[in-house]
Write a protein that holds these residues in place. Structure first.
Motif, mmCIF file in Angstrom:
data_model
loop_
_atom_site.group_PDB
_atom_site.id
_atom_site.type_symbol
_atom_site.label_atom_id
_atom_site.label_comp_id
_atom_site.label_asym_id
_atom_site.label_seq_id
_atom_site.Cartn_x
_atom_site.Cartn_y
_atom_site.Cartn_z
ATOM 1 N N ALA A 125 0.869 -1.216 0.126
ATOM 2 C CA ALA A 125 0.561 -0.216 0.203
ATOM 3 C C ALA A 125 1.061 1.449 0.192
ATOM 4 N N ARG A 126 2.084 0.841 0.638
ATOM 5 C CA ARG A 126 2.948 2.509 0.550
ATOM 6 C C ARG A 126 3.313 2.395 -0.327
ATOM 7 N N ALA A 127 3.865 1.655 -1.004
ATOM 8 C CA ALA A 127 4.677 1.672 -2.537
ATOM 9 C C ALA A 127 3.391 1.831 -3.872
ATOM 10 N N ALA A 128 2.424 2.058 -3.190
ATOM 11 C CA ALA A 128 1.118 2.241 -4.280
ATOM 12 C C ALA A 128 1.193 3.771 -4.541
ATOM 13 N N PHE A 129 1.128 4.418 -2.785
ATOM 14 C CA PHE A 129 1.466 5.400 -3.155
ATOM 15 C C PHE A 129 2.289 6.531 -3.226
ATOM 16 N N TYR A 130 3.668 5.801 -3.419
ATOM 17 C CA TYR A 130 4.872 5.948 -3.492
ATOM 18 C C TYR A 130 4.767 6.190 -5.257
ATOM 19 N N LYS A 131 4.264 5.544 -6.231
ATOM 20 C CA LYS A 131 4.307 5.100 -7.177
ATOM 21 C C LYS A 131 3.634 6.319 -7.892
ATOM 22 N N LEU A 132 2.452 7.127 -7.131
ATOM 23 C CA LEU A 132 1.461 8.175 -7.298
ATOM 24 C C LEU A 132 2.398 9.397 -7.777
ATOM 25 N N SER A 173 2.763 24.629 -7.708
ATOM 26 C CA SER A 173 1.164 25.067 -7.211
ATOM 27 C C SER A 173 0.562 24.136 -6.326
ATOM 28 N N GLU A 174 -0.740 24.251 -5.999
ATOM 29 C CA GLU A 174 -0.866 23.181 -4.549
ATOM 30 C C GLU A 174 -1.814 22.316 -5.172
ATOM 31 N N ALA A 175 -1.363 21.852 -5.913
ATOM 32 C CA ALA A 175 -1.971 20.146 -6.704
ATOM 33 C C ALA A 175 -0.337 19.087 -6.464
ATOM 34 N N TYR A 176 0.402 20.210 -6.632
ATOM 35 C CA TYR A 176 1.910 19.607 -6.605
ATOM 36 C C TYR A 176 2.407 19.657 -4.948
ATOM 37 N N ARG A 177 2.052 20.166 -3.921
ATOM 38 C CA ARG A 177 2.469 20.290 -2.890
ATOM 39 C C ARG A 177 1.210 18.986 -2.095
ATOM 40 N N LEU A 178 0.170 18.896 -2.751
ATOM 41 C CA LEU A 178 -0.873 18.257 -2.134
ATOM 42 C C LEU A 178 -0.276 16.889 -2.272
ATOM 43 N N ILE A 179 0.018 16.349 -3.211
ATOM 44 C CA ILE A 179 1.218 15.317 -3.619
ATOM 45 C C ILE A 179 2.030 15.489 -3.304
ATOM 46 N N VAL A 180 2.908 16.103 -2.863
ATOM 47 C CA VAL A 180 4.407 15.613 -1.684
ATOM 48 C C VAL A 180 3.542 15.883 -0.689
ATOM 49 N N LYS A 201 -9.336 2.505 0.137
ATOM 50 C CA LYS A 201 -9.441 2.358 -1.655
ATOM 51 C C LYS A 201 -10.021 3.263 -1.728
ATOM 52 N N ALA A 202 -10.907 4.077 -1.112
ATOM 53 C CA ALA A 202 -11.686 5.478 -1.517
ATOM 54 C C ALA A 202 -10.615 6.308 -1.628
ATOM 55 N N VAL A 203 -9.802 6.518 -0.817
ATOM 56 C CA VAL A 203 -8.972 7.015 -0.802
ATOM 57 C C VAL A 203 -7.911 7.307 -1.173
ATOM 58 N N PHE A 204 -7.461 6.362 -2.017
ATOM 59 C CA PHE A 204 -6.223 6.051 -3.053
ATOM 60 C C PHE A 204 -6.810 6.073 -4.313
ATOM 61 N N ASP A 205 -8.409 5.843 -4.908
ATOM 62 C CA ASP A 205 -8.766 6.363 -5.962
ATOM 63 C C ASP A 205 -8.906 7.199 -6.094
ATOM 64 N N ARG A 206 -8.993 8.387 -5.224
ATOM 65 C CA ARG A 206 -9.198 9.666 -5.271
ATOM 66 C C ARG A 206 -7.870 10.273 -5.722
ATOM 67 N N TRP A 207 -6.904 10.154 -5.274
ATOM 68 C CA TRP A 207 -5.219 10.722 -5.293
ATOM 69 C C TRP A 207 -5.183 10.086 -6.938
ATOM 70 N N VAL A 208 -5.405 8.692 -7.229
ATOM 71 C CA VAL A 208 -5.162 8.444 -8.554
ATOM 72 C C VAL A 208 -6.037 9.329 -9.879
ATOM 73 N N VAL A 219 -3.727 12.808 -9.435
ATOM 74 C CA VAL A 219 -2.779 12.702 -10.236
ATOM 75 C C VAL A 219 -2.874 12.511 -11.343
ATOM 76 N N GLY A 220 -3.469 12.247 -11.949
ATOM 77 C CA GLY A 220 -3.853 12.411 -13.215
ATOM 78 C C GLY A 220 -4.378 12.909 -13.974
ATOM 79 N N ARG A 221 -5.190 13.938 -13.406
ATOM 80 C CA ARG A 221 -5.307 15.217 -13.473
ATOM 81 C C ARG A 221 -3.944 16.017 -13.522
ATOM 82 N N TYR A 222 -3.602 15.939 -13.294
ATOM 83 C CA TYR A 222 -2.609 16.628 -12.504
ATOM 84 C C TYR A 222 -1.091 16.356 -13.754
ATOM 85 N N VAL A 223 -0.683 14.923 -13.669
ATOM 86 C CA VAL A 223 -0.470 15.017 -14.752
ATOM 87 C C VAL A 223 -0.848 15.336 -16.549
#
Length: 123
Positions: free
Chosen positions: A35-42, A64-71, A90-97, A100-104
């Motif tokens: 799970a931690r590695a999955a967040f690192y990949k984000l 940007s605020e988006a990048y700050r929040l990802i970090v 799962k819900a939190v992870f999906d939100r971050w996916v 990050v997708g929108r950011y990229v």
């Protein structure tokens, strides 16, 4: 080999696969590490997209605020400190996916409009 924005999306898919595996084997002692590695990949997906962006796009993105929040969340809190939300993981992870997708996506679109040369372009 040059890094492309598509490589960031590959990292997002790898992150999702890791999280699926962690959730499938939640009782396994290695599930927390996955799970931690999955967040690192984000975080890697966002950072790699930022680094390959033209200098003008990268400067805006890094501030940007988006990048700050990802970090702050996927990288520092969830990956480094291991303090991710277990109850609704799962819900939190999906939100971050999605975040990050929108950011990229935003970086890729901005790079197409940039008049600056890409930071890794050979001269």
């Amino acid at each position: 080999m040059a890094v492309l924005y598509e490589d960031s999306f590959v990292l997002l898919r790898e992150a999702s696969a890791l999280m699926d595996e962690a959730l499938l084997h939640a009782t396994n002692p290695n599930a927390g590490g996955k799970a931690r590695a999955a967040f690192y990949k984000l975080y890697q997906a966002a950072t790699s997209a930022t680094m390959i962006s033209p200098p003008d796009v990268r400067a805006v993105a890094e501030g940007s605020e988006a990048y700050r929040l990802i970090v702050e969340y996927p990288y520092k809190l969830y990956y480094r400190e291991g303090r991710y939300p277990v109850a609704d993981l799962k819900a939190v992870f999906d939100r971050w996916v999605a975040e990050v997708g929108r950011y990229v996506d935003g970086l890729a679109a901005s790079a197409k409009l940039s008049v600056a040369k890409p930071s890794r372009e050979k001269r």
